[in-house]
Design a protein around this motif. Sequence first.
Motif, mmCIF file in Angstrom:
data_model
loop_
_atom_site.group_PDB
_atom_site.id
_atom_site.type_symbol
_atom_site.label_atom_id
_atom_site.label_comp_id
_atom_site.label_asym_id
_atom_site.label_seq_id
_atom_site.Cartn_x
_atom_site.Cartn_y
_atom_site.Cartn_z
ATOM 1 N N VAL A 68 0.850 -1.260 0.013
ATOM 2 C CA VAL A 68 0.079 -0.090 0.036
ATOM 3 C C VAL A 68 0.835 1.203 0.076
ATOM 4 C CG1 VAL A 68 -1.835 1.217 1.127
ATOM 5 C CG2 VAL A 68 -1.657 -1.268 1.458
ATOM 6 N N THR A 69 0.685 2.173 -0.909
ATOM 7 C CA THR A 69 1.445 3.506 -0.963
ATOM 8 C C THR A 69 0.538 4.553 -1.165
ATOM 9 O OG1 THR A 69 1.951 3.145 -3.399
ATOM 10 C CG2 THR A 69 3.245 2.410 -2.040
ATOM 11 N N LYS A 73 0.584 13.120 -1.989
ATOM 12 C CA LYS A 73 1.649 13.650 -1.177
ATOM 13 C C LYS A 73 1.362 13.528 0.269
ATOM 14 C CE LYS A 73 5.067 17.094 -0.417
ATOM 15 N NZ LYS A 73 5.493 18.358 -0.961
ATOM 16 N N VAL A 74 2.045 13.027 1.317
ATOM 17 C CA VAL A 74 1.437 13.414 2.671
ATOM 18 C C VAL A 74 2.611 13.646 3.417
ATOM 19 C CG1 VAL A 74 1.399 10.848 3.254
ATOM 20 C CG2 VAL A 74 0.005 12.509 4.556
ATOM 21 N N TYR A 75 2.817 14.692 4.166
ATOM 22 C CA TYR A 75 3.900 14.733 5.253
ATOM 23 C C TYR A 75 3.727 14.160 6.684
ATOM 24 C CZ TYR A 75 7.237 17.570 7.974
ATOM 25 O OH TYR A 75 8.292 18.304 8.818
ATOM 26 N N HIS A 76 4.278 13.203 6.713
ATOM 27 C CA HIS A 76 3.897 12.200 7.968
ATOM 28 C C HIS A 76 5.421 11.498 8.303
ATOM 29 C CE1 HIS A 76 2.184 8.961 10.363
ATOM 30 N NE2 HIS A 76 1.247 9.904 10.782
ATOM 31 N N PRO A 77 5.610 11.219 9.483
ATOM 32 C CA PRO A 77 6.666 10.365 9.814
ATOM 33 C C PRO A 77 6.621 9.180 9.382
ATOM 34 C CG PRO A 77 5.860 11.386 11.943
ATOM 35 C CD PRO A 77 4.742 11.828 10.759
ATOM 36 N N ASN A 78 5.577 8.360 9.279
ATOM 37 C CA ASN A 78 5.494 6.975 8.851
ATOM 38 C C ASN A 78 5.324 7.065 7.218
ATOM 39 O OD1 ASN A 78 3.835 6.606 11.677
ATOM 40 N ND2 ASN A 78 5.630 5.410 11.422
ATOM 41 N N VAL A 79 5.529 7.909 6.571
ATOM 42 C CA VAL A 79 5.263 7.991 5.052
ATOM 43 C C VAL A 79 6.465 8.678 4.477
ATOM 44 C CG1 VAL A 79 3.839 8.614 3.037
ATOM 45 C CG2 VAL A 79 2.783 8.049 5.344
ATOM 46 N N ASN A 80 7.210 7.729 3.378
ATOM 47 C CA ASN A 80 8.323 8.603 2.832
ATOM 48 C C ASN A 80 7.952 9.405 1.678
ATOM 49 O OD1 ASN A 80 8.180 6.795 0.718
ATOM 50 N ND2 ASN A 80 10.039 5.663 1.136
ATOM 51 N N ILE A 81 8.851 10.186 1.125
ATOM 52 C CA ILE A 81 8.671 11.040 -0.311
ATOM 53 C C ILE A 81 7.992 10.276 -1.422
ATOM 54 C CG2 ILE A 81 10.983 10.889 -1.150
ATOM 55 C CD1 ILE A 81 10.485 13.943 -1.576
ATOM 56 N N LEU A 82 8.124 9.003 -1.370
ATOM 57 C CA LEU A 82 7.864 8.174 -2.453
ATOM 58 C C LEU A 82 6.237 7.591 -2.130
ATOM 59 C CD1 LEU A 82 10.952 6.095 -3.596
ATOM 60 C CD2 LEU A 82 9.890 8.035 -4.580
ATOM 61 N N GLY A 83 5.825 7.585 -0.840
ATOM 62 C CA GLY A 83 4.651 7.408 -0.666
ATOM 63 C C GLY A 83 4.297 6.002 0.036
ATOM 64 N N ASN A 84 5.750 5.385 0.197
ATOM 65 C CA ASN A 84 5.685 4.069 1.199
ATOM 66 C C ASN A 84 5.248 4.468 2.452
ATOM 67 O OD1 ASN A 84 6.704 2.845 -1.314
ATOM 68 N ND2 ASN A 84 8.823 3.676 -0.944
ATOM 69 N N ILE A 85 4.691 3.404 2.932
ATOM 70 C CA ILE A 85 4.017 3.575 4.277
ATOM 71 C C ILE A 85 5.025 2.591 5.484
ATOM 72 C CG2 ILE A 85 2.112 3.063 5.923
ATOM 73 C CD1 ILE A 85 0.489 3.589 3.091
ATOM 74 N N PHE A 86 5.621 3.123 6.325
ATOM 75 C CA PHE A 86 6.044 2.437 7.146
ATOM 76 C C PHE A 86 5.184 2.109 8.546
ATOM 77 C CE2 PHE A 86 9.352 5.527 5.760
ATOM 78 C CZ PHE A 86 9.913 4.676 5.061
ATOM 79 N N LEU A 87 4.792 0.908 8.160
ATOM 80 C CA LEU A 87 3.612 0.524 9.266
ATOM 81 C C LEU A 87 3.980 -1.093 9.575
ATOM 82 C CD1 LEU A 87 0.987 1.545 10.591
ATOM 83 C CD2 LEU A 87 -0.153 0.853 8.810
ATOM 84 N N LYS A 88 4.063 -1.410 10.824
ATOM 85 C CA LYS A 88 4.304 -2.798 11.248
ATOM 86 C C LYS A 88 3.382 -3.626 10.394
ATOM 87 C CE LYS A 88 7.237 -3.067 15.265
ATOM 88 N NZ LYS A 88 7.118 -3.565 16.925
ATOM 89 N N MET A 89 2.298 -3.505 10.463
ATOM 90 C CA MET A 89 1.111 -4.328 9.892
ATOM 91 C C MET A 89 1.412 -4.823 8.282
ATOM 92 S SD MET A 89 -2.874 -3.448 9.421
ATOM 93 C CE MET A 89 -3.726 -4.371 10.586
ATOM 94 N N LEU A 90 2.065 -3.816 7.945
ATOM 95 C CA LEU A 90 2.464 -4.079 6.323
ATOM 96 C C LEU A 90 3.834 -4.640 6.152
ATOM 97 C CD1 LEU A 90 1.204 -0.709 4.836
ATOM 98 C CD2 LEU A 90 -0.135 -2.916 4.741
ATOM 99 N N ASN A 91 4.497 -5.049 7.132
ATOM 100 C CA ASN A 91 5.803 -5.623 7.105
ATOM 101 C C ASN A 91 5.426 -7.106 7.091
ATOM 102 O OD1 ASN A 91 7.940 -7.245 8.055
ATOM 103 N ND2 ASN A 91 8.872 -5.147 8.335
ATOM 104 N N PRO A 92 6.028 -7.894 6.033
ATOM 105 C CA PRO A 92 5.749 -9.651 6.023
ATOM 106 C C PRO A 92 6.288 -10.104 7.283
ATOM 107 C CG PRO A 92 6.851 -8.707 4.112
ATOM 108 C CD PRO A 92 6.819 -7.363 4.813
ATOM 109 N N THR A 93 6.751 -9.826 8.061
ATOM 110 C CA THR A 93 7.367 -10.620 9.270
ATOM 111 C C THR A 93 6.158 -10.132 10.510
ATOM 112 O OG1 THR A 93 8.708 -8.608 10.308
ATOM 113 C CG2 THR A 93 9.613 -10.721 9.078
#
Length: 151
Positions: A68-69, A73-93
Motif C-alpha cells: 500500500v502506497t 503526497k503526505v507529510y508524516h513520519p511514517n510515510v516517505n517521499i515516494l508514498g511508502n508507508i512504514f507500518l508494522k502491519m504491512l511488514n511481511p514479518t
Amino acid sequence: MYSAKVISLQLKEVERKNSPCFSTGPVGEDLYHWEAIITGPKGLPYENGVFKLDIHFPLDYPFGPPRVTFKTKVYHPNVNILGNIFLKMLNPTHFKTNNTINDVLTEIRQMLTAPQISEGHFFDEEIARIYVKDRAAFDTTASTASLERRS
C-alpha cells in the motif's frame, strides 16, 4: 486461486461495512490492484484532506501483506517521499493472515491520528523529530501539504 477468493470476500466486507472514513475497490477488472481514498481525521492537520492510496495484493495473499502506497503526497513520519508507508502491519514479518483490507485501511487512518514513532517502528527521523519537538511547525507543514490535495 485461494487469494482471489479471499480478496473477493474482503471486497464484499468493504461494501457491507461502508466506512465513512475510507472507500476502496478494484481498479477495473484487476482484483489484485485496488485504489482507496481515506479522508483526513477531524481536528488534525489532515482534516478535510483526501488521500489516495494504491493497493497491490500479492499472489500469496493473505499470507503476505498488500503493498500500500500513498499516491497523494503526505507529510508524516511514517510515510516517505515516494508514498511508502512504514507500518508494522504491512511488514511481511508482522502481517497476520486474519488482517483484512478493512483492518489495513483503518490502521493507516489511525496512523494519521497517532504516528508510530516509538522504538521498534520504522519512521522518518527528521519528520518525527519535528513532530515531537515542534508540533506547531509539524502541523503547519502537514496542513499545507493537505491543502494541496483538497478539491
